[in-house]
Design an enzyme around this catalytic site. Structure first.
Site, PDB file in Angstrom:
ATOM      1  N   ARG A 292       0.729  -1.021   0.088  1.00  0.00           N
ATOM      2  CA  ARG A 292      -0.140   0.013   0.079  1.00  0.00           C
ATOM      3  C   ARG A 292       0.991   1.153   0.019  1.00  0.00           C
ATOM      4  NH1 ARG A 292       0.542  -1.543   5.605  1.00  0.00           N
ATOM      5  NH2 ARG A 292       1.582   0.127   6.616  1.00  0.00           N
ATOM      6  N   ARG A 338       4.453  12.174  13.364  1.00  0.00           N
ATOM      7  CA  ARG A 338       3.061  12.025  13.526  1.00  0.00           C
ATOM      8  C   ARG A 338       2.348  12.580  14.950  1.00  0.00           C
ATOM      9  NH1 ARG A 338       2.036   5.701  11.639  1.00  0.00           N
ATOM     10  NH2 ARG A 338       3.829   5.572   9.988  1.00  0.00           N
TER      11      ARG A 338
END
Ligand code: MV4
Length: 448
Positions: A292, A338
């Site tokens: 992905r 993040r």
């Protein structure tokens, strides 16, 4: 090229995919749950379709509802983003059966790489180094013990259908094996619907380095260099960067060549990532392949100047890769952090709620990928990632300096976030020297 793309995701990645589609002049369809009626990704897209209630099973994980949304909105292609259905070979297959282009690899490649022992066998056959271990799942504790005895302790038990660290168990000695086997089997069964586990030799405090690869339908496979992703806690990455710091040129070449050989051997098409563990002796071993686009793809985009989402769209439409190995020239360095809605004071428990104030930085070399705005409600139903902050620089020191400054100016009120931990990490001497490994956060390197 298709004209309309359905984005089967939410949050920052859905917005990023919409931007990638816009770059090619494509129309976009967002999907959303009842909890996401006012979400930014819904407003960004040209059109939006309600999937159903907040729980992901009834919305973002519902193959049926997503296919229905594609049908009613006239979408010809589906981008799955990361998480949710992105690595479901059944979803990729269902898209094909419904006449939709799945923007990603073949269902067969997803299936093969999702079966971890199968992935190890396929990579080993391609000459990619793998961690010594059992070629097949082990049938029972006694066979696990035979394999472990041959490898030498410590070993690690891993779920065959797993990945991402769930259901793993380190085993220090033979007398711990039976208990660990029972626990690992049970956890694997409940998390993945298969209790099968396999055995690998355990590597102590390795680095996690991964290689971005890209293949097209003409058979071309290239790499887009490496990313260092060692700084994580409980298998959730916190900081990622490219290029990986302090990596011997020989190891770097070995990693990228192995990654391309592995992807080529399985006829890989579209964006993918091969994860490796690198040990203190410089040995590197294939861990797993992610089929992905990954959360951390922006650091690769920043050093290569390429748009990976646009390239995914082109490749999915049957066009050749818009770059060649020779034209991919990494420049400078990029670091991403993040920011999650989690409470550091409460062992990083999710911190849902309404974002009452949000002030995010910009400026030279700073890129922001946010799924939220002021007023957004952070739901308990989904991943707690709020936004990613990416800094690039002429070199690593400049990228980190810019990132640290940007982190200092971030203001998030209403929910607790990982910002304090990220500020500590980016200020830390070991991080600044590029001395990182996968056990740092758990070992307390960033306390105080
Ligand atoms: C390992 C390992 C040590 N030895 N395998 C964790 C996630 C999953 N993808 C594989 N993982 C590991 N596999 C062997 N043979 C240590 C880890 C590991 C880890 C790997 C990458 C990034 C962070 C990690 C944190 C703890 C353990």
């Amino acid at each position: 090229m298709f004209r309309t793309v359905l984005v089967a995701n939410r949050g920052e990645i859905a917005r990023r995919i919409v931007r990638g589609c816009r770059a090619l002049g494509l129309r976009t369809v967002a999907v959303y749950s009842e909890a996401d009626r006012d979400a930014p990704h819904v407003k960004d897209a040209d059109h939006a379709v309600l999937l159903g209630p907040a729980p992901a099973r009834e919305s973002y994980l519902s193959v049926e509802r997503i296919l229905a949304a594609a049908r009613e909105s006239g979408a010809e292609a589906v981008h799955p983003g990361y998480g949710f259905l992105s690595e479901s070979w059944r979803f990729a297959e269902a898209c094909a059966r419904a006449g939709l282009t799945f923007i990603g690899p073949s269902a067969e490649a997803i299936r093969a790489m999702g079966d971890k022992p199968e992935a190890r066998r396929r990579m080993a056959a391609a000459g990619v180094p793998i961690v010594p271990g059992s070629p097949e799942p082990v049938a029972d504790a006694a066979s696990a013990e035979r394999v472990a005895g041959g490898l030498g302790y410590p070993v690690i038990l891993k779920a065959a259908a797993g990945g991402g660290g769930i259901g793993m168990a380190k085993v220090a000695s033979a007398d711990e094996l039976a208990g660990a086997f029972a626990t690992a089997t049970r956890r694997a069964q409940s998390a993945f619907g298969s209790g099968q586990v396999y055995v690998e030799r355990y590597l102590e405090a390795p680095r996690h380095v991964e290689v971005q690869v890209f293949g097209d339908t003409k058979g071309t496979v290239v790499h887009l260099h490496d990313r260092e992703c060692s700084i994580q806690r409980r298998h959730q990455k916190l900081v990622e960067e490219s290029p990986a710091p302090n990596l011997d040129a020989r190891i770097r070449r070995g990693l990228t060549e192995a990654a391309v050989a592995g992807a080529r051997a399985i006829g890989y098409v579209n964006a993918g990532t091969l994860e490796f563990l690198v040990d203190a002796q410089g040995g590197f071993y294939f861990l797993e392949m992610n089929t992905r686009l990954q959360v951390e793809h922006p650091v690769t985009e920043e050093i290569t100047g390429l748009d990976l989402v646009a390239a995914q769209l082109r490749v999915a439409a049957g066009e050749p890769l818009p770059f060649t190995q020779e034209t991919i020239e990494p420049r400078g360095a990029a670091v991403e952090v993040r920011v999650y809605a989690e409470d550091p004071a409460r062992n990083f428990l999710p911190s849902p709620g309404t974002i009452t104030r949000l002030a995010l930085p910009g400026g030279e070399g700073i890129r922001l990928e946010s799924g939220v705005v002021e007023g957004s409600v952070v739901s308990v139903h989904y991943d707690a990632l709020l936004f990613k902050l990416i800094a690039r620089g002429a070199d690593r020191a400049q990228a980190i300096e810019r990132l640290a400054r940007a982190l200092d100016t971030c203001v998030v009120e209403g929910v607790k976030t990982t910002l304090p931990l990220l500020r500590t990490i980016t200020a830390h001497a070991d991080f600044r020297r590029g001395r990182v490994h996968t056990q740092m956060v758990e070992q307390g390197a960033f306390h105080g």
